[in-house]
Design a protein around this motif. Structure first.
Motif, mmCIF file in Angstrom:
data_model
loop_
_atom_site.group_PDB
_atom_site.id
_atom_site.type_symbol
_atom_site.label_atom_id
_atom_site.label_comp_id
_atom_site.label_asym_id
_atom_site.label_seq_id
_atom_site.Cartn_x
_atom_site.Cartn_y
_atom_site.Cartn_z
ATOM 1 N N TRP A 544 0.817 -1.216 0.000
ATOM 2 C CA TRP A 544 0.000 0.000 0.000
ATOM 3 C C TRP A 544 0.848 1.262 0.000
ATOM 4 N N LEU A 545 2.096 1.148 0.461
ATOM 5 C CA LEU A 545 2.979 2.307 0.519
ATOM 6 C C LEU A 545 3.886 2.425 -0.700
ATOM 7 N N CYS A 546 4.005 1.382 -1.486
ATOM 8 C CA CYS A 546 4.978 1.380 -2.577
ATOM 9 C C CYS A 546 4.647 2.418 -3.640
ATOM 10 N N PRO A 547 5.660 3.123 -4.133
ATOM 11 C CA PRO A 547 5.413 4.100 -5.194
ATOM 12 C C PRO A 547 5.040 3.432 -6.518
ATOM 13 N N VAL A 548 5.505 2.212 -6.734
ATOM 14 C CA VAL A 548 5.078 1.382 -7.866
ATOM 15 C C VAL A 548 4.677 0.036 -7.277
ATOM 16 N N GLN A 549 3.397 -0.316 -7.447
ATOM 17 C CA GLN A 549 2.886 -1.534 -6.804
ATOM 18 C C GLN A 549 2.872 -2.735 -7.739
ATOM 19 N N ALA A 550 2.792 -2.472 -9.018
ATOM 20 C CA ALA A 550 2.811 -3.556 -10.012
ATOM 21 C C ALA A 550 3.524 -3.058 -11.262
ATOM 22 N N LYS A 551 4.391 -3.893 -11.801
ATOM 23 C CA LYS A 551 5.086 -3.535 -13.038
ATOM 24 C C LYS A 551 4.773 -4.595 -14.087
ATOM 25 N N LEU A 552 4.285 -4.151 -15.245
ATOM 26 C CA LEU A 552 3.946 -5.040 -16.351
ATOM 27 C C LEU A 552 5.162 -5.217 -17.245
ATOM 28 N N LEU A 553 5.478 -6.481 -17.559
ATOM 29 C CA LEU A 553 6.677 -6.814 -18.314
ATOM 30 C C LEU A 553 6.283 -7.587 -19.584
ATOM 31 N N PRO A 554 5.906 -6.891 -20.669
ATOM 32 C CA PRO A 554 5.592 -7.586 -21.918
ATOM 33 C C PRO A 554 6.849 -8.184 -22.530
ATOM 34 N N LEU A 555 6.706 -9.384 -23.111
ATOM 35 C CA LEU A 555 7.864 -10.074 -23.667
ATOM 36 C C LEU A 555 8.400 -9.401 -24.922
ATOM 37 N N VAL A 575 -4.375 1.041 -8.318
ATOM 38 C CA VAL A 575 -3.062 0.409 -8.232
ATOM 39 C C VAL A 575 -2.041 1.250 -9.002
ATOM 40 N N LYS A 576 -0.937 1.583 -8.347
ATOM 41 C CA LYS A 576 0.126 2.355 -8.992
ATOM 42 C C LYS A 576 0.920 1.408 -9.896
ATOM 43 N N THR A 577 0.836 1.652 -11.196
ATOM 44 C CA THR A 577 1.309 0.678 -12.180
ATOM 45 C C THR A 577 2.258 1.315 -13.177
ATOM 46 N N GLU A 578 3.272 0.549 -13.586
ATOM 47 C CA GLU A 578 4.174 0.958 -14.656
ATOM 48 C C GLU A 578 4.256 -0.161 -15.690
ATOM 49 N N VAL A 579 4.551 0.214 -16.946
ATOM 50 C CA VAL A 579 4.747 -0.754 -18.024
ATOM 51 C C VAL A 579 6.174 -0.607 -18.534
ATOM 52 N N ASP A 580 6.921 -1.713 -18.556
ATOM 53 C CA ASP A 580 8.304 -1.703 -19.033
ATOM 54 C C ASP A 580 8.333 -2.211 -20.476
ATOM 55 N N THR A 581 8.408 -1.274 -21.418
ATOM 56 C CA THR A 581 8.380 -1.653 -22.842
ATOM 57 C C THR A 581 9.768 -1.612 -23.476
ATOM 58 N N ARG A 582 10.814 -1.577 -22.661
ATOM 59 C CA ARG A 582 12.164 -1.528 -23.212
ATOM 60 C C ARG A 582 12.491 -2.810 -23.978
ATOM 61 N N ASN A 583 13.345 -2.690 -24.935
ATOM 62 C CA ASN A 583 13.745 -3.834 -25.755
ATOM 63 C C ASN A 583 14.863 -4.600 -25.040
ATOM 64 N N ILE A 604 3.792 -10.752 -19.454
ATOM 65 C CA ILE A 604 2.761 -10.921 -20.481
ATOM 66 C C ILE A 604 3.398 -11.456 -21.757
ATOM 67 N N GLY A 605 2.933 -12.639 -22.161
ATOM 68 C CA GLY A 605 3.333 -13.231 -23.434
ATOM 69 C C GLY A 605 2.100 -13.630 -24.217
ATOM 70 N N ASP A 606 2.273 -14.495 -25.224
ATOM 71 C CA ASP A 606 1.139 -14.918 -26.059
ATOM 72 C C ASP A 606 0.056 -15.585 -25.231
ATOM 73 N N LYS A 607 0.463 -16.519 -24.356
ATOM 74 C CA LYS A 607 -0.508 -17.286 -23.571
ATOM 75 C C LYS A 607 -1.343 -16.360 -22.683
ATOM 76 N N GLU A 608 -0.684 -15.412 -22.024
ATOM 77 C CA GLU A 608 -1.390 -14.485 -21.129
ATOM 78 C C GLU A 608 -2.343 -13.598 -21.923
ATOM 79 N N MET A 609 -1.865 -13.116 -23.073
ATOM 80 C CA MET A 609 -2.697 -12.216 -23.881
ATOM 81 C C MET A 609 -3.939 -12.947 -24.396
ATOM 82 N N GLU A 610 -3.760 -14.183 -24.855
ATOM 83 C CA GLU A 610 -4.891 -14.963 -25.376
ATOM 84 C C GLU A 610 -5.884 -15.312 -24.269
#
Length: 645
Positions: A544-555, A575-583, A604-610
């Protein structure tokens, strides 16, 4: 014969002049070996101290605070003797024992290096092996001054001249080394077993930046090498948690030389944590009947003169303008009380209006000495959860109880309730000019406050001379990872300022009366609280205190759009969320998120997206498998809502 009453209540008669050591030997050889000092009628004395009247005696070992003090204070004298042997031109200042060791301040042209500390440590070991007796002697004031002048010790001369006329002036001699000291000490240097010099740093004489900068050497000492090794290991672990180090690594705060000392910059992540804390505090205070105020950051000196802060606190304030030039003089506020008192005085109040509970998220300014500032713990500008409760005498205990209940709720929620101690801070009757009010008023309100604390079953220690200038207080103390204690929260009972500020209420008999005021913080200083939490959790804050609580990591790139859709759902849930789209490879992204101490990493990969899901990796529980987006959103939202730890 004299009667000695021991700690267990038993009594025995001894010859007049029997030493504390001889008493220990008469009880058991084991106790005599373990004893380091004795407490005689409340005062800690050397083992060689002669008992010349009936008294209460406690024999002190290293397990007792007084025993540890004598042990480590002796180590500080061994250090000073080693310094004088290796660097004879050095001038001695002071060398007290402290909680986890000792230090000694020296005037010298050199900055002590790690190589110097290693040499000094070896010299200390030589002095310990020499087993030099520590011999106490006293001198009249003139002779004491002459002795220190002959030895070229100006700081000792200064200390002697400031002692009260009736004060006994004592010295300790060990071999060819003599130092001004009240004691107590071990019988000889050979009683020390394991010592280590930890660091050297600069320190102003008497902590005043206007004085000369001295060199301070810190060290520690234990009866066994194994205990010393264990302590050093703990210290290394503590360094990893040091908020000054970890807070910068996690990009929570930084400092800038061009801005100034004691003025930290909260970076986005640190600012987000403080924002979360402030909202938590303000919402809870509103639920408990507090009314919000917003007051200026500065005021004319007239206000502070009326409250007494100008007379008693001016040195700790930032003053704008020059009184000598007949200018309007302003002061940045060091506390909020006189401002909220003026809000109270804006209209006449009946007893039916009371209690009134004012709360404010207040930014304050205090002119701390440069040598006192440290990270987020002690700064020149800070923000505090300040409040003042105006009540009748009959309401005082119930309101005080409510304040303590609020504070305990805050500490329990943050997980720090078991890490604090309580101090009842009283006035010093021998230094009356520091305070306002009469001795009778002080004693009466202290008795009242002591009764309240006892009714609340608070385990506290009393400390004379630590009160505010207008009333006694309950200080809640916490230690940082290095063992240094600071006050984090205070509750003060004020019997004096209402009269000074002409604050009144109309009682049942239609007479005007001055109320009691409770000054309090519910969470203390937000910057200091952030420092405590960094060290408490090693940066891995509760979700509850974290500045980023969930980070999304697409493959890969094709998963980005779905990742942003999931992020939007989570943000809608708060939910405080960030998306890491770096290559970058997914392993690298996960490791970086772990280093940032993110509570949840969502791959997140193919299986998760489907399957409209996410593969969840928890900081705490490891791989949780694949959950639907909604299932994970509900799980983390509940964790945040309940402020789970």
């Amino acid at each position: 014969m004299i009667k000695i009453t021991l700690k267990d209540g038993s009594s025995k008669e001894y010859q007049n002049g029997t030493t504390i050591k001889e008493v220990a030997e008469s009880i058991s050889a084991g106790l005599a070996r373990a004893a380091l000092a004795g407490e005689v009628d409340g005062k800690v004395r050397d083992l060689n101290w002669k008992l010349e009247k009936d008294c209460n005696l406690s024999l002190l070992t290293f397990a007792d605070e007084g025993g540890r003090f004598a042990y480590r204070h002796t180590a500080s004298h061994v250090l000073s003797q080693a310094v004088k042997r290796l660097f004879p031109d050095t001038k001695l200042a002071i060398g007290p024992a402290i909680e986890n060791g000792f230090y000694y301040d020296f005037e010298t042209e050199r900055n002590f290096t790690p190589e110097d500390l290693a040499k000094l440590e070896k010299e200390m070991e030589k002095i310990i092996k020499e087993d030099l007796p520590l011999e106490r002697f006293t001198l009249p004031r003139d002779e004491a001054i002459r002795l220190m002048e002959e030895k070229g010790e100006p700081y000792k001369v200064e200390l002697i001249k400031e002692l009260p006329e009736e004060e006994e002036i004592s010295f300790y001699k060990q071999g060819d080394f003599t130092d001004l000291c009240a004691g107590p000490h071990l019988p000889s240097t050979g009683k020390l077993k394991a010592i280590k010099l930890m660091s050297a740093t600069g320190a102003y004489w008497r902590g005043n930046e206007k004085n000369k900068m001295l060199q301070r050497i810190y060290g520690t000492a234990f009866p066994k090498k194994s205990e010393l090794d264990e302590y050093v290991t703990r210290l290394e672990e503590a360094k990893k948690r040091d908020h000054n180090k970890l807070g910068r690594e996690l990009e929570l705060f930084t400092t800038c030389e061009q801005i100034g000392q004691g003025l930290p910059l909260l970076m986005p992540k640190g600012a987000r944590i403080v924002q979360t804390l402030q909202r938590f505090v303000e919402d809870e205070e509103e639920r408990r009947g507090y009314v919000l105020t917003k007051t200026p950051f500065m005021a004319k000196s007239d206000l502070y003169k009326l409250s007494g802060h100008w007379q008693h606190y001016k040195d700790g304030m930032f003053v704008l303008g020059d009184e000598d030039k007949d200018e309007e003089v302003m002061g940045l506020r060091p506390m909020t009380c006189p401002f909220q008192f003026m809000i109270y005085n804006a209209k006449l109040h009946s007893y039916r209006d009371l209690p009134i509970r004012y709360g404010e998220t207040s930014t304050l300014f205090r002119n701390e000495a440069s040598g006192e500032m440290h990270g987020l713990i002690r700064v020149r500008q800070f923000t505090i959860s300040e409040g003042h409760l105006v009540c009748t005498p009959e309401q005082l205990e119930e309101e005080f109880k409510g304040v303590v209940d609020l504070i305990k709720y805050m500490m329990n929620t943050l997980g720090i309730a078991d890490d604090v101690t309580y101090r009842f801070s009283k006035w010093d009757p021998n230094n009356k000019e520091k305070y306002i009010g009469s001795a009778e008023e002080w004693e009466a309100v202290q008795d009242k406050m002591r009764t309240i604390l006892n009714h609340l079953n608070i385990d506290y220690k009393e400390a004379e001379g630590e009160a505010a200038f207008y009333g006694p207080k309950l200080d809640i103390q916490a230690k940082n990872v290095h063992g240094k204690e600071d006050t984090i929260i205070t509750v003060q009972v004020d019997f004096a300022l209402a009269e000074r500020m002409d604050m009144v209420y109309v009682d049942k008999n239609n007479e005007k009366k001055h109320p009691y005021i409770i000054h309090r913080t519910s969470l203390g200083c937000y910057e200091r609280t952030l420092a405590i939490l960094i060290e408490k959790y090693a940066g891995a804050f509760p979700t509850w205190l974290c500045p980023v609580q969930a980070k999304l990591l697409p493959l890969v790139d094709k998963h980005h759009d779905f990742a942003y859709q999931v992020a939007a759902i989570l943000r809608d849930k708060g939910v405080k969320t960030e998306v890491d789209t770096r290559n970058e490879k997914i392993g690298y992204k996960i490791r970086e998120a772990q280093m940032e101490k993110i509570p949840y990493m969502l791959v997140i990969g193919d299986k998760e997206m489907e399957g409209n899901g996410v593969s969840v990796r928890s900081r705490k529980d490891g791989d949780l498998g694949t959950l639907s987006v909604q299932e994970f959103a509900d799980k983390i939202a509940e964790e945040i809502r309940t402020r789970a730890r």
